[in-house]
Write a protein that holds these residues in place. Structure first.
Motif, PDB file in Angstrom:
ATOM      1  N   HIS A   8      22.404  30.120  50.858  1.00 27.76           N
ATOM      2  CA  HIS A   8      21.407  29.607  51.790  1.00 27.76           C
ATOM      3  C   HIS A   8      20.069  30.304  51.569  1.00 27.76           C
ATOM      4  O   HIS A   8      20.004  31.343  50.919  1.00 27.76           O
ATOM      5  CB  HIS A   8      21.853  29.777  53.252  1.00 27.76           C
ATOM      6  CG  HIS A   8      22.078  31.196  53.677  1.00 27.76           C
ATOM      7  ND1 HIS A   8      23.295  31.818  53.579  1.00 27.76           N
ATOM      8  CD2 HIS A   8      21.234  32.122  54.200  1.00 27.76           C
ATOM      9  CE1 HIS A   8      23.196  33.059  54.034  1.00 27.76           C
ATOM     10  NE2 HIS A   8      21.953  33.276  54.413  1.00 27.76           N
ATOM     11  N   GLU A  36      18.702  28.073  56.530  1.00 25.69           N
ATOM     12  CA  GLU A  36      18.960  28.684  57.827  1.00 25.69           C
ATOM     13  C   GLU A  36      17.635  29.050  58.470  1.00 25.69           C
ATOM     14  O   GLU A  36      16.854  29.815  57.900  1.00 25.69           O
ATOM     15  CB  GLU A  36      19.844  29.930  57.667  1.00 25.69           C
ATOM     16  CG  GLU A  36      21.222  29.591  57.139  1.00 25.69           C
ATOM     17  CD  GLU A  36      22.184  30.771  57.150  1.00 25.69           C
ATOM     18  OE1 GLU A  36      23.356  30.544  56.796  1.00 25.69           O
ATOM     19  OE2 GLU A  36      21.781  31.909  57.487  1.00 25.69           O
ATOM     20  N   HIS A  80      14.668  35.406  53.309  1.00 27.70           N
ATOM     21  CA  HIS A  80      15.594  35.898  52.286  1.00 27.70           C
ATOM     22  C   HIS A  80      16.275  34.751  51.558  1.00 27.70           C
ATOM     23  O   HIS A  80      16.274  33.617  52.037  1.00 27.70           O
ATOM     24  CB  HIS A  80      16.646  36.839  52.889  1.00 27.70           C
ATOM     25  CG  HIS A  80      17.596  36.197  53.854  1.00 27.70           C
ATOM     26  ND1 HIS A  80      17.333  36.085  55.192  1.00 27.70           N
ATOM     27  CD2 HIS A  80      18.818  35.636  53.662  1.00 27.70           C
ATOM     28  CE1 HIS A  80      18.363  35.492  55.792  1.00 27.70           C
ATOM     29  NE2 HIS A  80      19.277  35.203  54.893  1.00 27.70           N
ATOM     30  N   ALA A 111      20.049  33.949  49.875  1.00 29.25           N
ATOM     31  CA  ALA A 111      21.422  34.454  49.878  1.00 29.25           C
ATOM     32  C   ALA A 111      22.196  33.900  48.695  1.00 29.25           C
ATOM     33  O   ALA A 111      22.227  32.690  48.468  1.00 29.25           O
ATOM     34  CB  ALA A 111      22.117  34.072  51.183  1.00 29.25           C
ATOM     35  N   GLU A 136      20.126  38.531  49.855  1.00 30.10           N
ATOM     36  CA  GLU A 136      21.373  38.768  50.587  1.00 30.10           C
ATOM     37  C   GLU A 136      22.530  38.382  49.676  1.00 30.10           C
ATOM     38  O   GLU A 136      22.535  37.295  49.104  1.00 30.10           O
ATOM     39  CB  GLU A 136      21.388  37.892  51.852  1.00 30.10           C
ATOM     40  CG  GLU A 136      22.694  37.928  52.626  1.00 30.10           C
ATOM     41  CD  GLU A 136      22.726  36.893  53.762  1.00 30.10           C
ATOM     42  OE1 GLU A 136      21.665  36.489  54.264  1.00 30.10           O
ATOM     43  OE2 GLU A 136      23.839  36.471  54.124  1.00 30.10           O
TER      44      GLU A 136
HETATM   45 ZN    ZN Z   1      21.292  34.918  55.408  1.00 28.99          ZN
END
Ligand code: ZN
Length: 139
Positions: free
Chosen positions: A8, A55, A79, A81, A129
């Motif tokens: 994500h 997200e 971020h 991921a 992440e």
């Molecule tokens: Zn995340």
């Protein structure tokens, strides 16, 4: 250890309710609900994009890391991921290569994923992440 995909992209927003109409209705992504991640003091809204998600991250308290990010930089990509199949091994790999880790051990994030952050100084300025599916998940 294998790297599966971009799991994500986390986008910091002031208010999920203000931005959801664009991502859900304007861009046409499937809204998969939201959840509070108490440990990180955020509410997270999930929008499916093929095998990955966007997200939207909204702070639920002033001392949330997302609140700090917003006051410093304004809303935007927070971020990226990367899903791995063995997060401990991924962290060992990072340490061996001298990367600066924010989390030396995995913690629990949204969807009970095991997650760990890598510091932007090691990644070209992007908070990365690492995430792994919960081990007790049957699928
Ligand atoms: Zn995340």
């Amino acid at each position: 250890m294998t790297v599966d995909k971009i799991d994500h992209i986390g986008i910091a927003v002031e208010k999920i309710d203000d931005m959801l109409p664009y991502y859900r209705d304007g861009l046409g992504l499937e809204y998969r609900g939201s959840e509070v991640v108490a440990e990180q003091k955020v509410r997270v809204a999930f929008l499916q994009v093929g095998e990955s998600r966007i997200e939207l991250l909204e702070p639920i308290s002033r001392d949330s890391p997302i609140a700090k990010f917003l006051s410093k930089r304004g809303s935007g990509i927070h971020h990226i991921a990367i899903k791995v199949d063995d997060i401990e091994q991924a962290l060992r790999c990072h340490e061996e290569n001298g990367a600066v880790l924010i989390d030396k051990k995995p913690r629990i994030g949204a969807h009970d994923m095991r997650i760990a952050f890598v510091h932007p100084t090691s990644t070209g300025g992007v908070l990365i992440e690492l995430c792994e599916e919960p081990q007790d998940s049957a699928h």
